[in-house]
Design a protein around this motif. Structure first.
Motif, PDB file in Angstrom:
ATOM      1  N   UNK A   1     -21.065  21.541 -24.805  1.00  0.00           N
ATOM      2  CA  UNK A   1     -21.520  21.396 -23.432  1.00  0.00           C
ATOM      3  C   UNK A   1     -22.389  22.572 -22.988  1.00  0.00           C
ATOM      4  N   UNK A   2     -22.115  23.756 -23.510  1.00  0.00           N
ATOM      5  CA  UNK A   2     -22.819  24.962 -23.097  1.00  0.00           C
ATOM      6  C   UNK A   2     -23.340  25.725 -24.309  1.00  0.00           C
ATOM      7  N   UNK A   3     -24.479  26.311 -24.129  1.00  0.00           N
ATOM      8  CA  UNK A   3     -24.974  27.280 -25.095  1.00  0.00           C
ATOM      9  C   UNK A   3     -24.662  28.676 -24.558  1.00  0.00           C
TER      10      UNK A   3
ATOM     11  N   UNK B   1     -12.573  30.097 -20.313  1.00  0.00           N
ATOM     12  CA  UNK B   1     -13.255  29.999 -21.594  1.00  0.00           C
ATOM     13  C   UNK B   1     -12.471  29.130 -22.568  1.00  0.00           C
ATOM     14  N   UNK B   2     -11.142  29.319 -22.592  1.00  0.00           N
ATOM     15  CA  UNK B   2     -10.309  28.554 -23.519  1.00  0.00           C
ATOM     16  C   UNK B   2     -10.300  27.065 -23.168  1.00  0.00           C
ATOM     17  N   UNK B   3     -10.233  26.769 -21.884  1.00  0.00           N
ATOM     18  CA  UNK B   3     -10.189  25.364 -21.474  1.00  0.00           C
ATOM     19  C   UNK B   3     -11.513  24.659 -21.778  1.00  0.00           C
ATOM     20  N   UNK B   4     -12.613  25.326 -21.505  1.00  0.00           N
ATOM     21  CA  UNK B   4     -13.905  24.715 -21.769  1.00  0.00           C
ATOM     22  C   UNK B   4     -14.090  24.491 -23.264  1.00  0.00           C
ATOM     23  N   UNK B   5     -13.681  25.462 -24.047  1.00  0.00           N
ATOM     24  CA  UNK B   5     -13.810  25.328 -25.498  1.00  0.00           C
ATOM     25  C   UNK B   5     -12.957  24.184 -26.017  1.00  0.00           C
TER      26      UNK B   5
ATOM     27  N   UNK C   1     -25.887  28.294 -20.612  1.00  0.00           N
ATOM     28  CA  UNK C   1     -26.738  27.257 -20.056  1.00  0.00           C
ATOM     29  C   UNK C   1     -26.285  25.916 -20.633  1.00  0.00           C
ATOM     30  N   UNK C   2     -26.480  24.896 -19.820  1.00  0.00           N
ATOM     31  CA  UNK C   2     -26.037  23.563 -20.216  1.00  0.00           C
ATOM     32  C   UNK C   2     -26.919  23.008 -21.328  1.00  0.00           C
ATOM     33  N   UNK C   3     -26.280  22.353 -22.292  1.00  0.00           N
ATOM     34  CA  UNK C   3     -27.027  21.573 -23.262  1.00  0.00           C
ATOM     35  C   UNK C   3     -27.431  20.261 -22.589  1.00  0.00           C
TER      36      UNK C   3
END
Length: 327
Positions: free
Chosen positions: A76-78, A62-66, A85-87
């Motif tokens: 990138x994600x909702x 979660x931290x890396x994606x954020x 889900x992908x934006x």
């Protein structure tokens, strides 16, 4: 002036500094781990499932994606209660990253295969490629063992092949004889009995063999290309000083055509034992009884060529040559 600390992950520069960075350099500051974990989230559409699949904690993913979203300035994600889900921007990003990682993976694997001589191209010069001959079996076995190597074959005389080798247009050439070149490596690979090819109606065709003296009154025919020049020189050497009326005619023809000319009575010629495999009608092959040593065939290559594919072919040729001699 304060020294800037290097970091293996995304460079956390102040926004004012980041504005001055060329956009195309951003990808160089994104760690591969962040990309791979983002792809995992896109696949599972769930941080926990993605983390389990990669063997890391959910909080780490979660931290890396954020952090990646913040550096890109793109969501990138909702997020929602049951997953993500992908934006539209995320879908576009994931598609391109997947393609890029696939290409990178292919580049890494291909580089390893090239280093092992399992992928690439090998340019080989030959004098002839007779089905069933040592050379044909060598190339066939090499292609079977190294299907990722594209083997290009070029037929020509020894002189032409060595010139192409020196011009880096060939990696290796096989020639008749045991040549010595000051700027090339050469290694004897295999040998064949030397035979006389006579028209079947020749007075000597019914014998068990011939001598060079038997052939002194015949006209010899040889090719301009292929191994023709070496054949010519060998005939001249064998009759040196003993046959002042020696007749040798040269023809710019292929091997099969030359043998057809023998059948039609143009003259006789000499050839390696593998030529018998061509089964030319009306041509009789007889051993030359006073040719005591088999005729050698050698590999020639540049000492500057470090190609692993070349090394593998030379190793296989040496192995097959040893087996042929011991057999």
């Amino acid at each position: 002036m304060r020294r800037r600390r290097s970091a293996p992950i995304i460079d956390r520069q102040p926004k004012s500094a980041a504005v001055n960075q060329p956009p195309q350099l951003l990808g160089g500051r994104i760690p591969m781990t962040s990309l791979l974990q983002t792809l995992a989230v896109a696949e599972y559409l769930n941080f926990r499932h993605a983390a389990n699949a990669m063997g890391v904690s959910q909080s780490s993913v979660s931290a890396r994606v954020k952090a990646l979203e913040e550096d890109l300035g793109v969501q990138l994600f909702e997020r929602h209660a049951r997953g993500v889900r992908l934006t539209e921007a995320g879908r576009h990003f994931v598609e391109r990253v997947t393609t890029g990682i696939d290409q990178l993976d292919h580049a890494v694997r291909t580089a390893g295969m090239v280093a092992r001589g399992e992928h690439g191209r090998l340019r080989v010069g030959i004098h002839a490629l007779i089905p069933g001959s040592f050379l044909a079996m060598l190339i066939e076995r090499y292609r079977e063992q190294y299907p990722g190597i594209e083997v290009e074959i070029a037929e020509g005389s020894a002189r032409d092949s060595v010139m192409r080798l020196r011009a880096n247009r060939l990696d290796l050439t096989f020639v008749a004889g045991s040549p010595e070149f000051p700027d090339c490596h050469a290694r004897r690979i295999w040998s064949e009995r030397l035979l006389a090819a006579l028209p079947s109606r020749h007075p000597l065709a019914d014998g068990v063999g011939v001598t060079w003296a038997d052939l002194a009154g015949d006209t010899f025919i040889v090719r301009e290309g292929g191994s023709g020049p070496q054949v010519h020189d060998h005939i001249v050497m064998r009759f040196a000083g003993s046959s002042p009326d020696l007749s040798i005619l040269r023809f710019d023809v292929e091997r099969s055509t030359l043998l057809s000319m023998v059948a039609q009575g143009y003259g006789v010629t000499i050839a390696g034992e593998a030529t018998m495999l061509l089964h030319v009608p009306s041509v009789t092959f007889l051993p030359i009884l006073d040719e005591f040593e088999p005729f050698a065939f050698s590999a020639v290559w540049s000492p500057h060529n470090r190609s692993p594919a070349l090394r593998n072919l030379l190793d296989l040729a040496a192995e097959m040559g040893r087996s042929a001699r011991s057999g």
